[in-house]
Design an enzyme around this catalytic site. Structure first.
Site, PDB file in Angstrom:
ATOM      1  N   HIS A  70      -2.028  -4.954 -20.382  1.00 35.66           N
ATOM      2  CA  HIS A  70      -2.772  -4.690 -19.137  1.00 35.66           C
ATOM      3  C   HIS A  70      -3.986  -5.623 -19.059  1.00 35.66           C
ATOM      4  CE1 HIS A  70      -4.155  -1.417 -16.097  1.00 35.66           C
ATOM      5  NE2 HIS A  70      -4.690  -2.583 -15.793  1.00 35.66           N
ATOM      6  N   HIS A  72      -6.090  -8.677 -16.511  1.00 36.84           N
ATOM      7  CA  HIS A  72      -6.237  -9.348 -15.208  1.00 36.84           C
ATOM      8  C   HIS A  72      -6.706 -10.779 -15.476  1.00 36.84           C
ATOM      9  CE1 HIS A  72      -5.785  -5.640 -12.821  1.00 36.84           C
ATOM     10  NE2 HIS A  72      -6.378  -5.057 -13.858  1.00 36.84           N
ATOM     11  N   ARG A  74      -6.575 -13.176 -12.951  1.00 41.58           N
ATOM     12  CA  ARG A  74      -7.215 -13.579 -11.677  1.00 41.58           C
ATOM     13  C   ARG A  74      -6.678 -14.853 -11.028  1.00 41.58           C
ATOM     14  NH1 ARG A  74      -8.912  -8.593 -11.104  1.00 41.58           N
ATOM     15  NH2 ARG A  74     -10.850  -8.071 -12.121  1.00 41.58           N
ATOM     16  N   HIS A 189      -0.725   3.113 -11.803  1.00 40.85           N
ATOM     17  CA  HIS A 189      -2.172   3.288 -11.627  1.00 40.85           C
ATOM     18  C   HIS A 189      -2.321   4.614 -10.892  1.00 40.85           C
ATOM     19  CE1 HIS A 189      -6.300   1.842 -10.177  1.00 40.85           C
ATOM     20  NE2 HIS A 189      -6.056   2.884  -9.411  1.00 40.85           N
ATOM     21  N   ASN A 288     -12.645   1.469 -12.862  1.00 42.03           N
ATOM     22  CA  ASN A 288     -11.748   2.403 -12.209  1.00 42.03           C
ATOM     23  C   ASN A 288     -10.471   2.581 -13.026  1.00 42.03           C
ATOM     24  OD1 ASN A 288     -10.735   4.111 -10.265  1.00 42.03           O
ATOM     25  ND2 ASN A 288      -9.823   2.456  -9.063  1.00 42.03           N
ATOM     26  N   ASP A 315      -7.245  -3.545 -20.127  1.00 38.67           N
ATOM     27  CA  ASP A 315      -7.590  -3.569 -18.693  1.00 38.67           C
ATOM     28  C   ASP A 315      -8.710  -4.594 -18.462  1.00 38.67           C
ATOM     29  OD1 ASP A 315      -7.676  -3.203 -15.992  1.00 38.67           O
ATOM     30  OD2 ASP A 315      -8.313  -1.102 -16.059  1.00 38.67           O
ATOM     31  N   HIS A 319     -15.174 -10.044 -13.617  1.00 37.65           N
ATOM     32  CA  HIS A 319     -15.733 -10.263 -12.281  1.00 37.65           C
ATOM     33  C   HIS A 319     -16.896 -11.240 -12.385  1.00 37.65           C
ATOM     34  CE1 HIS A 319     -13.342  -7.294 -10.184  1.00 37.65           C
ATOM     35  NE2 HIS A 319     -13.595  -6.419 -11.141  1.00 37.65           N
TER      36      HIS A 319
HETATM   37  O1  DOR Z   1     -11.706  -1.260 -12.913  1.00 41.51           O
HETATM   38  C1  DOR Z   1     -10.676  -1.767 -12.528  1.00 41.51           C
HETATM   39  N1  DOR Z   1     -10.596  -3.072 -12.240  1.00 41.51           N
HETATM   40  N2  DOR Z   1      -9.589  -0.982 -12.371  1.00 41.51           N
HETATM   41  C2  DOR Z   1      -8.467  -1.443 -11.790  1.00 41.51           C
HETATM   42  O2  DOR Z   1      -7.521  -0.678 -11.672  1.00 41.51           O
HETATM   43  C3  DOR Z   1      -8.396  -2.829 -11.292  1.00 41.51           C
HETATM   44  C4  DOR Z   1      -9.354  -3.691 -11.999  1.00 41.51           C
HETATM   45  C5  DOR Z   1      -9.568  -5.026 -11.321  1.00 41.51           C
HETATM   46  O3  DOR Z   1      -8.579  -5.662 -10.930  1.00 41.51           O
HETATM   47  O4  DOR Z   1     -10.721  -5.469 -11.228  1.00 41.51           O
END
Ligand code: DOR
Length: 435
Positions: A70, A72, A74, A189, A288, A315, A319
């Site tokens: 899991h 990301h 980007r 999710h 989240n 996860d 950002h």
């Molecule tokens: O905190 C989160 N960020 N939860 C998610 O489900 C998506 C993720 C994101 O893509 O930034």
């Protein structure tokens, strides 16, 4: 070019083969050749004939490289947050040798062109293996099934609308039915958006005190209950992402007791910290599902201990700094997790919650198995993806020095006990610290 290597005298742990002893690992041409148990006598018979590199691993643990199901990354579309290059660099710094990026890119990975782009980019620029996860619905809009078959043929080994729930029970039913055709997991999710109702942190006294809108535990639990029921109805394979509450652990435990084909993951932040990290409107603790209460942290730890939770995934959700500098309710959710996951996971070992064997299962073998990947093992013939770990070496988290472009972590300044010192991908050293 030959890439023969001997990792010498480390404590080898490989739950896939029941290995838990001191020995040498021999590698040739990117693959594991054999493991030799140390019996006091130096055994050089199996030394590859040609020159080989020796890595001294005495006093260290040698484990299968971590598999993060899991992540990301980007790219494409949000390269100001992270790229495949920087995200996989962060991975190998964390002892992670395979990552499975979620499809919430721009464009969404809901068709084979995007899947092929990610795979190609990862081969050209990546520091570790990348196994993309395809979207369940076109544009992750929750309305129409995406081209699962074509994405499967291109390389997707799981499907998810992560970042968003599948609100339509009918669509969830269909994807679980369809998943049987390919024998792939559907990664859920779980969030009922009508209960989230634009909340931004855990719902309770603290959210009221801070004047922030809360997300009740029920927003997660209602959807987990629904998806378990649909899993039973369809006989599909359900994997619950980022479990954060006590009630969720209970629901999954009950489902497993009833023999339903459900697996589950949690993330290091859900077993390490509580909603208290949001105090001072710390947007680096906005995630989240949200960070919960101590009783939830305890239940997650118990769920890991008793096997209810199969996997620890990061996860990893990088950002940009400017995005996280906004007010708490405007800032995006997510924690940059690849470079702290193993250190936080080892905290469970130091606390006596898990054995190192169990931790390796949850961070390497189980995710590989759930994703159907030939990874997470040190068996002869397997890709030589290995993490060499010093479980006692302390390090202070310094977000500013992350390889990830995302410095958004609530663990900045924490001292973690245990870290990877060398990460090997396909028989080559992808990362090493000064020793
Ligand atoms: O905190 C989160 N960020 N939860 C998610 O489900 C998506 C993720 C994101 O893509 O930034």
């Amino acid at each position: 070019m030959n890439s023969a290597m001997r990792i010498k005298g480390g404590h080898i742990i490989d739950p896939s083969d029941g290995i838990d002893y001191i020995g040498d690992i021999l590698i040739d041409n990117g693959r594991i050749v054999s493991i030799e148990r140390k019996n006091g006598n130096a055994d050089t018979r199996k030394n590859p004939k040609n020159k080989h590199e020796t890595i001294e691993a005495a006093g260290l643990y040698v484990i299968p490289g971590l598999v993060d199901m899991h992540t990301h990354l980007r790219e494409p579309g949000f390269e100001h947050k992270e790229t495949i290059r920087t995200g996989t660099m962060a991975a190998v710094r964390g002892g992670v040798t395979s990552v499975c990026p979620m499809p919430n890119t721009n464009p969404v990975n809901d068709n084979p062109t995007v899947t092929a782009f990610i795979i190609k980019k990862a081969m050209d620029e990546g520091f570790c293996s990348v196994f993309p996860i395809g979207a369940i619905s076109k544009g992750q809009n929750g309305e129409e099934l995406a081209e699962m078959g074509l994405m499967y043929d291109t390389g997707c080994r799981a499907f998810s609308d992560d970042g968003r729930p599948v609100m339509s029970s009918m669509l969830m039913r269909r994807v679980l039915e369809y998943s049987r055709v390919f024998n792939v997991p559907v990664i859920a999710h779980c969030e009922d958006l009508t209960l989230t109702d634009n909340g931004v942190m855990n719902c309770g006294v603290l959210s009221t005190t801070l004047g922030l809108k809360g997300i009740p535990a029920a927003a997660e639990e209602v959807m987990i209950a629904r998806d378990i029921i649909l899993c039973e109805l369809t006989g599909g394979r359900l994997h619950i992402a980022h479990v954060s509450t006590e009630g969720s652990v209970r629901l999954i435990r009950q489902a497993k007791e009833r023999g339903i084909a459900v697996t589950a993951e949690t993330c290091p932040h859900y077993f390490s910290i509580t909603e208290d990290a949001c105090k001072g409107y710390n947007t680096n603790a906005k995630v989240n599902p949200p960070l919960r209460m101590q009783k939830d942290v305890n239940a997650i730890r118990e769920g890991l201990r008793d096997g209810t939770i199969d996997v620890i995934a990061t996860d990893h959700a990088p950002h940009h700094r400017d995005e996280k500098l906004q007010e708490f309710d405007k800032a995006p959710s997510g924690i940059s997790g690849l470079e702290t996951a193993l250190g936080l996971g080892l905290g469970l070992v130091h606390d006596g919650v898990l054995t190192l064997n169990e931790l390796v299962n949850k961070m390497s073998r189980n995710p590989a198995r759930i994703m159907g990947l030939d990874k997470g093992t040190l068996r002869a013939g397997a890709d030589a993806d290995i993490a060499i770990v010093d479980i006692n070496r302390k390090s202070t988290v310094n977000a500013a020095s992350f390889a990830s472009m995302g410095q958004n972590t609530p663990f900045d300044g924490w001292t973690l006990k245990g870290m990877p010192v060398i990460t090997i991908v396909g028989g080559k050293i992808a990362y090493s610290v000064e020793r």
